[in-house]
Design a protein around this motif. Structure first.
Motif, PDB file in Angstrom:
ATOM      1  N   LYS A  33      92.187  64.443 -26.203  1.00  0.00           N
ATOM      2  CA  LYS A  33      92.966  64.174 -27.408  1.00  0.00           C
ATOM      3  C   LYS A  33      94.420  63.954 -26.999  1.00  0.00           C
ATOM      4  O   LYS A  33      94.996  64.769 -26.270  1.00  0.00           O
ATOM      5  N   ILE A  34      94.988  62.858 -27.467  1.00  0.00           N
ATOM      6  CA  ILE A  34      96.370  62.550 -27.117  1.00  0.00           C
ATOM      7  C   ILE A  34      97.025  61.831 -28.284  1.00  0.00           C
ATOM      8  O   ILE A  34      96.366  61.107 -29.034  1.00  0.00           O
ATOM      9  N   GLU A  35      98.324  62.050 -28.451  1.00  0.00           N
ATOM     10  CA  GLU A  35      99.023  61.458 -29.587  1.00  0.00           C
ATOM     11  C   GLU A  35      99.042  59.939 -29.505  1.00  0.00           C
ATOM     12  O   GLU A  35      98.871  59.249 -30.500  1.00  0.00           O
ATOM     13  N   ASN A  36      99.249  59.403 -28.299  1.00  0.00           N
ATOM     14  CA  ASN A  36      99.303  57.950 -28.141  1.00  0.00           C
ATOM     15  C   ASN A  36      98.727  57.566 -26.785  1.00  0.00           C
ATOM     16  O   ASN A  36      99.102  58.138 -25.764  1.00  0.00           O
ATOM     17  N   ASN A  37      97.800  56.612 -26.758  1.00  0.00           N
ATOM     18  CA  ASN A  37      97.198  56.190 -25.489  1.00  0.00           C
ATOM     19  C   ASN A  37      97.344  54.700 -25.215  1.00  0.00           C
ATOM     20  O   ASN A  37      96.747  54.180 -24.276  1.00  0.00           O
ATOM     21  N   SER A  38      98.127  54.007 -26.032  1.00  0.00           N
ATOM     22  CA  SER A  38      98.302  52.575 -25.834  1.00  0.00           C
ATOM     23  C   SER A  38      99.675  52.126 -26.347  1.00  0.00           C
ATOM     24  O   SER A  38     100.093  52.551 -27.428  1.00  0.00           O
ATOM     25  N   PRO A  39     100.391  51.333 -25.576  1.00  0.00           N
ATOM     26  CA  PRO A  39     100.051  50.778 -24.254  1.00  0.00           C
ATOM     27  C   PRO A  39     100.229  51.782 -23.115  1.00  0.00           C
ATOM     28  O   PRO A  39      99.795  51.551 -22.000  1.00  0.00           O
ATOM     29  N   THR A  55      92.481  71.899 -20.540  1.00  0.00           N
ATOM     30  CA  THR A  55      93.811  71.428 -20.137  1.00  0.00           C
ATOM     31  C   THR A  55      94.667  71.154 -21.362  1.00  0.00           C
ATOM     32  O   THR A  55      94.186  70.567 -22.335  1.00  0.00           O
ATOM     33  N   VAL A  56      95.921  71.585 -21.311  1.00  0.00           N
ATOM     34  CA  VAL A  56      96.894  71.233 -22.349  1.00  0.00           C
ATOM     35  C   VAL A  56      98.190  70.814 -21.660  1.00  0.00           C
ATOM     36  O   VAL A  56      98.578  71.375 -20.632  1.00  0.00           O
ATOM     37  N   GLY A  57      98.826  69.800 -22.212  1.00  0.00           N
ATOM     38  CA  GLY A  57     100.077  69.324 -21.638  1.00  0.00           C
ATOM     39  C   GLY A  57     100.665  68.228 -22.494  1.00  0.00           C
ATOM     40  O   GLY A  57     100.268  68.050 -23.659  1.00  0.00           O
ATOM     41  N   SER A  58     101.598  67.483 -21.950  1.00  0.00           N
ATOM     42  CA  SER A  58     102.230  66.378 -22.673  1.00  0.00           C
ATOM     43  C   SER A  58     102.546  65.247 -21.703  1.00  0.00           C
ATOM     44  O   SER A  58     102.773  65.477 -20.510  1.00  0.00           O
ATOM     45  N   PHE A  59     102.566  64.030 -22.258  1.00  0.00           N
ATOM     46  CA  PHE A  59     103.019  62.856 -21.505  1.00  0.00           C
ATOM     47  C   PHE A  59     104.324  62.349 -22.113  1.00  0.00           C
ATOM     48  O   PHE A  59     104.569  62.486 -23.312  1.00  0.00           O
ATOM     49  N   LYS A  60     105.142  61.766 -21.261  1.00  0.00           N
ATOM     50  CA  LYS A  60     106.346  61.087 -21.708  1.00  0.00           C
ATOM     51  C   LYS A  60     106.478  59.808 -20.890  1.00  0.00           C
ATOM     52  O   LYS A  60     106.561  59.871 -19.655  1.00  0.00           O
ATOM     53  N   ASN A  61     106.455  58.674 -21.576  1.00  0.00           N
ATOM     54  CA  ASN A  61     106.548  57.381 -20.884  1.00  0.00           C
ATOM     55  C   ASN A  61     105.483  57.228 -19.798  1.00  0.00           C
ATOM     56  O   ASN A  61     105.749  56.802 -18.682  1.00  0.00           O
ATOM     57  N   ASP A  62     104.239  57.656 -20.120  1.00  0.00           N
ATOM     58  CA  ASP A  62     103.080  57.504 -19.242  1.00  0.00           C
ATOM     59  C   ASP A  62     103.049  58.512 -18.100  1.00  0.00           C
ATOM     60  O   ASP A  62     102.195  58.417 -17.205  1.00  0.00           O
ATOM     61  N   LYS A 254      90.999  55.128 -17.227  1.00  0.00           N
ATOM     62  CA  LYS A 254      92.378  55.156 -16.739  1.00  0.00           C
ATOM     63  C   LYS A 254      92.947  56.572 -16.737  1.00  0.00           C
ATOM     64  O   LYS A 254      93.613  56.987 -15.778  1.00  0.00           O
ATOM     65  N   LEU A 255      92.667  57.338 -17.789  1.00  0.00           N
ATOM     66  CA  LEU A 255      93.229  58.681 -17.896  1.00  0.00           C
ATOM     67  C   LEU A 255      92.633  59.607 -16.845  1.00  0.00           C
ATOM     68  O   LEU A 255      93.353  60.395 -16.224  1.00  0.00           O
ATOM     69  N   SER A 256      91.321  59.530 -16.628  1.00  0.00           N
ATOM     70  CA  SER A 256      90.685  60.377 -15.611  1.00  0.00           C
ATOM     71  C   SER A 256      91.280  60.103 -14.235  1.00  0.00           C
ATOM     72  O   SER A 256      91.565  61.028 -13.464  1.00  0.00           O
ATOM     73  N   LYS A 257      91.496  58.841 -13.910  1.00  0.00           N
ATOM     74  CA  LYS A 257      92.071  58.485 -12.615  1.00  0.00           C
ATOM     75  C   LYS A 257      93.526  58.945 -12.509  1.00  0.00           C
ATOM     76  O   LYS A 257      93.981  59.371 -11.450  1.00  0.00           O
TER      77      LYS A 257
END
Length: 293
Positions: A33-39, A55-62, A254-257
């Protein structure tokens, strides 16, 4: 007024649900589950496997950002890692299955800094030393697995061994405690994630190191097609999980890699320091294979 407030709360909750992106990995019973996965990946991230948060965390600018926490299948901690847009920044802790700390060290904007300690499963320190903005300083000590006998001790202030009972396999710059120790630590900390466990994977990475005269080191990790001609070390990871009848032929997304890349980056980043011996450039080749015969 109360009705209006309730409507706003419901609207806000519904809107947050619609903004959350879900990627299902049915073959391992996991949901990302992620807030935004594209682009690009951005915002809060959570992985659930077998209805448990892993797993819990956050992404910023990919890029991973902020605190990332991973759990094992029993709900125990595996790791706590702090990032700043893809760079390690803050405390990094790894844990054994029994809940005891395996490793503890800190970074400042990607640079190793402060006291680093490695432990065995009984909680005894087996490796310890200190960094100053990527430069290993003072005396670093490596003990046997029980933490009782010192096998290597190196004085980085004077660039000399105090004690060394480990046979060195590298002619040039070498890893403190020997290549075999670092290889074992790498394999242990780059363990196969659940989304790769019962699948086939054949990925190859190169870690290109730059080692300075003060033994500080940096590296760039890239996914490659094959071994480099100037490769110094190979950290081969070839794991067989289950019988072929239980394996899944899938294309990892893509996310798994991406998450695997950062797992390997972590495993390399927490290795003991280098000892400079006249060679500034070296490469570690990492063939990462799961169920490849």
């Amino acid at each position: 007024m109360k009705k209006t407030l309730l409507t706003l709360v419901i609207f806000s909750f519904t809107n947050s649900l619609f903004s959350q992106q879900i990627e299902k990995l049915d073959y391992c019973n996991c949901i990302d589950k992620i807030e935004n996965n594209s682009p690009i990946y951005d915002g809060k991230y959570e992985r659930n496997c077998n209805e448990k948060i892993t797993t819990v965390g956050s992404f910023k600018n990919d890029l991973p950002d902020g605190e990332w926490i991973s759990y094992n299948y029993k709900g125990g901690l595996i790791s706590k890692i702090n990032y700043s847009e893809g760079k390690f920044n803050g405390l990094l802790e790894l844990y054994f299955m029994n809940g005891k700390v395996k490793f503890s060290g800190s970074f400042i904007n990607g640079k190793k800094n402060g006291i680093w300690k490695y432990y065995n499963e009984k909680g005894t320190v087996v490796i310890d030393g200190e960094y100053e903005m990527d430069k290993p300083i003072n005396i670093w000590t490596v003990k046997d697995k029980k933490g009782k006998k010192i096998v290597t001790q190196y004085d980085y202030a004077n660039s000399k061994y105090i004690l060394n009972e480990v046979e060195e396999k590298l002619k040039g710059s070498t890893l403190l405690g020997g290549v075999f120790l670092s290889y074992d630590l790498f394999i242990e900390n780059a363990e196969v994630p659940i989304d790769f466990w019962d699948t086939y994977a054949d990925l190859k990475y190169l870690a290109r190191y730059q080692i300075e005269e003060n033994s500080s080191s940096t590296f760039i990790l890239t996914e490659e097609n094959g071994k480099s001609s100037n490769t110094t070390i190979t950290f081969s990871s070839n794991v067989q999980t289950d019988p072929e009848s239980k394996l899944h032929k899938i294309e990892h997304n893509k996310l798994s890699k991406k998450l695997l890349y950062y797992r390997i980056l972590k495993a390399l980043s927490v290795l003991p320091p280098w000892i400079y011996k006249g060679e500034k450039e070296t490469t570690i080749y990492i063939p990462y294979q799961v169920n490849i015969r």
